[in-house]
Design a protein around this motif. Structure first.
Motif, PDB file in Angstrom:
ATOM      1  N   ASN A 225      77.335 -43.095  -1.557  1.00 51.88           N
ATOM      2  CA  ASN A 225      77.789 -43.809  -0.355  1.00 51.88           C
ATOM      3  C   ASN A 225      77.279 -43.132   0.911  1.00 51.88           C
ATOM      4  N   LEU A 226      77.354 -41.785   0.939  1.00 51.09           N
ATOM      5  CA  LEU A 226      76.863 -41.056   2.111  1.00 51.09           C
ATOM      6  C   LEU A 226      75.355 -41.239   2.264  1.00 51.09           C
ATOM      7  N   ALA A 227      74.632 -41.222   1.146  1.00 47.77           N
ATOM      8  CA  ALA A 227      73.186 -41.451   1.215  1.00 47.77           C
ATOM      9  C   ALA A 227      72.884 -42.807   1.836  1.00 47.77           C
ATOM     10  N   LEU A 228      73.711 -43.805   1.532  1.00 43.87           N
ATOM     11  CA  LEU A 228      73.517 -45.138   2.105  1.00 43.87           C
ATOM     12  C   LEU A 228      73.852 -45.152   3.597  1.00 43.87           C
ATOM     13  N   VAL A 229      74.916 -44.448   3.983  1.00 46.54           N
ATOM     14  CA  VAL A 229      75.256 -44.357   5.413  1.00 46.54           C
ATOM     15  C   VAL A 229      74.098 -43.756   6.191  1.00 46.54           C
ATOM     16  N   PHE A 230      73.549 -42.659   5.685  1.00 52.18           N
ATOM     17  CA  PHE A 230      72.459 -41.991   6.387  1.00 52.18           C
ATOM     18  C   PHE A 230      71.187 -42.844   6.358  1.00 52.18           C
ATOM     19  N   GLU A 231      71.011 -43.617   5.288  1.00 60.56           N
ATOM     20  CA  GLU A 231      69.872 -44.541   5.218  1.00 60.56           C
ATOM     21  C   GLU A 231      69.961 -45.582   6.328  1.00 60.56           C
ATOM     22  N   MET A 232      71.164 -46.101   6.554  1.00 58.95           N
ATOM     23  CA  MET A 232      71.339 -47.123   7.585  1.00 58.95           C
ATOM     24  C   MET A 232      71.045 -46.557   8.977  1.00 58.95           C
ATOM     25  N   ALA A 237      67.035 -46.216  13.439  1.00 67.11           N
ATOM     26  CA  ALA A 237      66.091 -45.509  14.305  1.00 67.11           C
ATOM     27  C   ALA A 237      64.651 -45.829  13.965  1.00 67.11           C
ATOM     28  N   GLY A 238      64.338 -45.860  12.657  1.00 68.98           N
ATOM     29  CA  GLY A 238      62.941 -45.880  12.261  1.00 68.98           C
ATOM     30  C   GLY A 238      62.414 -47.144  11.633  1.00 68.98           C
ATOM     31  N   ARG A 239      63.327 -48.060  11.237  1.00 66.48           N
ATOM     32  CA  ARG A 239      62.966 -49.380  10.712  1.00 66.48           C
ATOM     33  C   ARG A 239      62.569 -49.372   9.247  1.00 66.48           C
ATOM     34  N   GLU A 240      61.898 -48.330   8.758  1.00 65.92           N
ATOM     35  CA  GLU A 240      61.459 -48.294   7.361  1.00 65.92           C
ATOM     36  C   GLU A 240      62.593 -47.815   6.459  1.00 65.92           C
ATOM     37  N   SER A 241      62.770 -48.474   5.305  1.00 67.06           N
ATOM     38  CA  SER A 241      63.695 -47.977   4.297  1.00 67.06           C
ATOM     39  C   SER A 241      63.001 -46.914   3.453  1.00 67.06           C
ATOM     40  N   SER A 242      63.793 -46.174   2.674  1.00 68.80           N
ATOM     41  CA  SER A 242      63.205 -45.196   1.765  1.00 68.80           C
ATOM     42  C   SER A 242      62.292 -45.879   0.750  1.00 68.80           C
ATOM     43  N   PRO A 253      54.313 -42.326   5.982  1.00 70.52           N
ATOM     44  CA  PRO A 253      55.556 -42.911   5.464  1.00 70.52           C
ATOM     45  C   PRO A 253      56.378 -43.633   6.510  1.00 70.52           C
ATOM     46  N   ARG A 254      56.278 -43.197   7.760  1.00 69.75           N
ATOM     47  CA  ARG A 254      56.962 -43.857   8.876  1.00 69.75           C
ATOM     48  C   ARG A 254      58.468 -43.959   8.668  1.00 69.75           C
ATOM     49  N   VAL A 255      59.080 -42.842   8.270  1.00 66.14           N
ATOM     50  CA  VAL A 255      60.537 -42.809   8.139  1.00 66.14           C
ATOM     51  C   VAL A 255      61.168 -42.669   9.512  1.00 66.14           C
ATOM     52  N   GLY A 256      62.499 -42.692   9.556  1.00 69.92           N
ATOM     53  CA  GLY A 256      63.199 -42.625  10.831  1.00 69.92           C
ATOM     54  C   GLY A 256      64.074 -41.395  10.933  1.00 69.92           C
ATOM     55  N   LEU A 257      64.327 -40.977  12.156  1.00 66.94           N
ATOM     56  CA  LEU A 257      65.242 -39.865  12.428  1.00 66.94           C
ATOM     57  C   LEU A 257      66.228 -40.305  13.498  1.00 66.94           C
ATOM     58  N   PHE A 258      67.511 -40.134  13.204  1.00 69.16           N
ATOM     59  CA  PHE A 258      68.593 -40.518  14.118  1.00 69.16           C
ATOM     60  C   PHE A 258      69.313 -39.252  14.544  1.00 69.16           C
ATOM     61  N   ALA A 259      69.326 -38.975  15.834  1.00 70.48           N
ATOM     62  CA  ALA A 259      69.992 -37.777  16.340  1.00 70.48           C
ATOM     63  C   ALA A 259      71.001 -38.176  17.408  1.00 70.48           C
ATOM     64  N   LEU A 260      72.275 -37.862  17.164  1.00 74.09           N
ATOM     65  CA  LEU A 260      73.338 -38.048  18.139  1.00 74.09           C
ATOM     66  C   LEU A 260      73.561 -36.708  18.831  1.00 74.09           C
ATOM     67  N   VAL A 261      73.357 -36.676  20.143  1.00 73.19           N
ATOM     68  CA  VAL A 261      73.404 -35.431  20.909  1.00 73.19           C
ATOM     69  C   VAL A 261      74.568 -35.513  21.901  1.00 73.19           C
ATOM     70  N   ILE A 262      75.416 -34.482  21.910  1.00 66.52           N
ATOM     71  CA  ILE A 262      76.663 -34.515  22.673  1.00 66.52           C
ATOM     72  C   ILE A 262      76.739 -33.324  23.620  1.00 66.52           C
ATOM     73  N   ASP A 263      77.069 -33.599  24.871  1.00 68.29           N
ATOM     74  CA  ASP A 263      77.326 -32.546  25.845  1.00 68.29           C
ATOM     75  C   ASP A 263      78.818 -32.223  25.804  1.00 68.29           C
ATOM     76  N   PRO A 264      79.212 -31.063  25.268  1.00 65.28           N
ATOM     77  CA  PRO A 264      80.652 -30.762  25.119  1.00 65.28           C
ATOM     78  C   PRO A 264      81.397 -30.684  26.434  1.00 65.28           C
ATOM     79  N   ASP A 265      80.713 -30.444  27.550  1.00 63.38           N
ATOM     80  CA  ASP A 265      81.386 -30.338  28.846  1.00 63.38           C
ATOM     81  C   ASP A 265      82.096 -31.641  29.225  1.00 63.38           C
TER      82      ASP A 265
END
Length: 312
Positions: A225-232, A237-242, A253-265
């Motif tokens: 299930n987690l693998a599917l969440v991260f796939e989505m 981000a990247g459009r291509e599935s595994s 391969p044109r995979v995607g990378l999703f990065a959520l970046v948070i400023d704690p302040d």
């Protein structure tokens, strides 16, 4: 083999340049592979670099990549131009940091990238700028989620980082694929529960897992299930599935990378210090293992002799 850090960095850079990578991207990438070694992740250091050199030769990596980016609200969409995601992020670092510090949160959605390497690098990269981050990616399909043994998703790792306190970096499988490849090259068996053969039968043969079998997710269907969440998120981000990335052959391969970046302040004064203090308490008073706690950098690196000889 014991080697000085400057020697390792220079050799990494020279190897990338010799295989056709631009000076700017080679400087960035040499630092990325060195960072993996310094973080105690040799499977993603010199050993992994050999795969990238082959990918440069067959043009699965664009050695002359020129990443571009478009911002919309808190989302920075980055086109890696079939180069490396780390280079693409470094090229647009200032724009991404400005979005995060203006809005409290930013999303880096990187597409058209080669496989994204040791994911802990991204957490450490953002942490150096005082930012909390959650990053995930997909890879060409290597993991089965059904009884047939068919590869349907990638190892789809995730990393979460708190500056100067914690870096969680783990795949949806018991080990990253590069560790399985290391077992295969050394003729070492895999632990039970890591892989199946092409018919979906359990195997401890690392070569079978690499060539024709598949890896298993952590914890059965819950890990799946987690693998599917991260796939989505990676596809967002990247459009291509595994699966589609695996079918591209020697093409990027044109995979995607999703990065959520948070400023704690943005969560109140002293927020980062509060999180850091709690993790320190868990470690020091309750003997909880906190991955990625800050440690002194080694004065030299111990790199596998056979890997170094191939690289040299």
């Amino acid at each position: 083999m014991k080697l000085g850090i400057d020697t390792v960095r220079t050799t990494f850079f020279d190897a990338l340049r010799a295989h056709g990578m631009s000076e700017e991207q080679a400087e960035s990438s040499a630092g990325v592979f060195l960072d993996a070694e310094l973080a105690g992740k040799p499977s993603h250091g010199a050993f992994h670099l050999l795969t990238y050199l082959s990918a440069l030769d067959n043009r699965s990596i664009n050695g002359q990549a020129n990443p571009t980016a478009t911002a919309r609200g808190s989302v920075l969409a980055i086109d890696a131009d079939d180069g490396l995601a780390q280079f693409a992020l470094e090229k647009h670092r200032d724009q991404l940091l400005d979005i995060a510090r203006t809005n409290g949160v930013a999303v880096a959605a990187v597409r058209k990238t080669f496989t994204t390497g040791e994911l802990g690098w991204y957490a450490r990269f953002f942490a150096r700028h005082g930012l909390i981050s959650l990053t995930t990616t997909n890879s060409p399909a290597l993991v089965t989620l059904n009884a047939s043994g068919e590869r349907v998703v990638g190892t789809n790792p995730v990393t979460f980082g708190i500056p100067e306190a914690m870096v969680v970096d783990q795949a949806a499988t018991p080990a990253a694929f590069m560790r399985v490849r290391q077992h295969a090259e050394r003729g070492e068996p895999l632990p039970q529960g890591w892989a199946v053969d092409a018919a979906g039968r359990p195997t401890d043969d690392a070569s079978v897992a690499v060539d024709e079998g598949a890896l298993l997710p952590n914890g059965g269907h819950r890990g799946g299930n987690l693998a599917l969440v991260f796939e989505m998120l990676a596809m967002l981000a990247g459009r291509e599935s595994s699966k589609s990335a695996a079918n591209r052959g020697d093409e990027p391969p044109r995979v995607g990378l999703f990065a959520l970046v948070i400023d704690p302040d943005f969560f109140g004064a002293g927020t980062l210090g509060r999180l850091q203090a709690h993790l320190a308490t868990l470690a020091d008073e309750h003997e909880v293992y906190i991955p990625g706690r800050t440690r002194p950098a080694p004065a030299e690196l111990d790199i596998d002799d056979a890997t170094w000889e191939k690289l040299a």
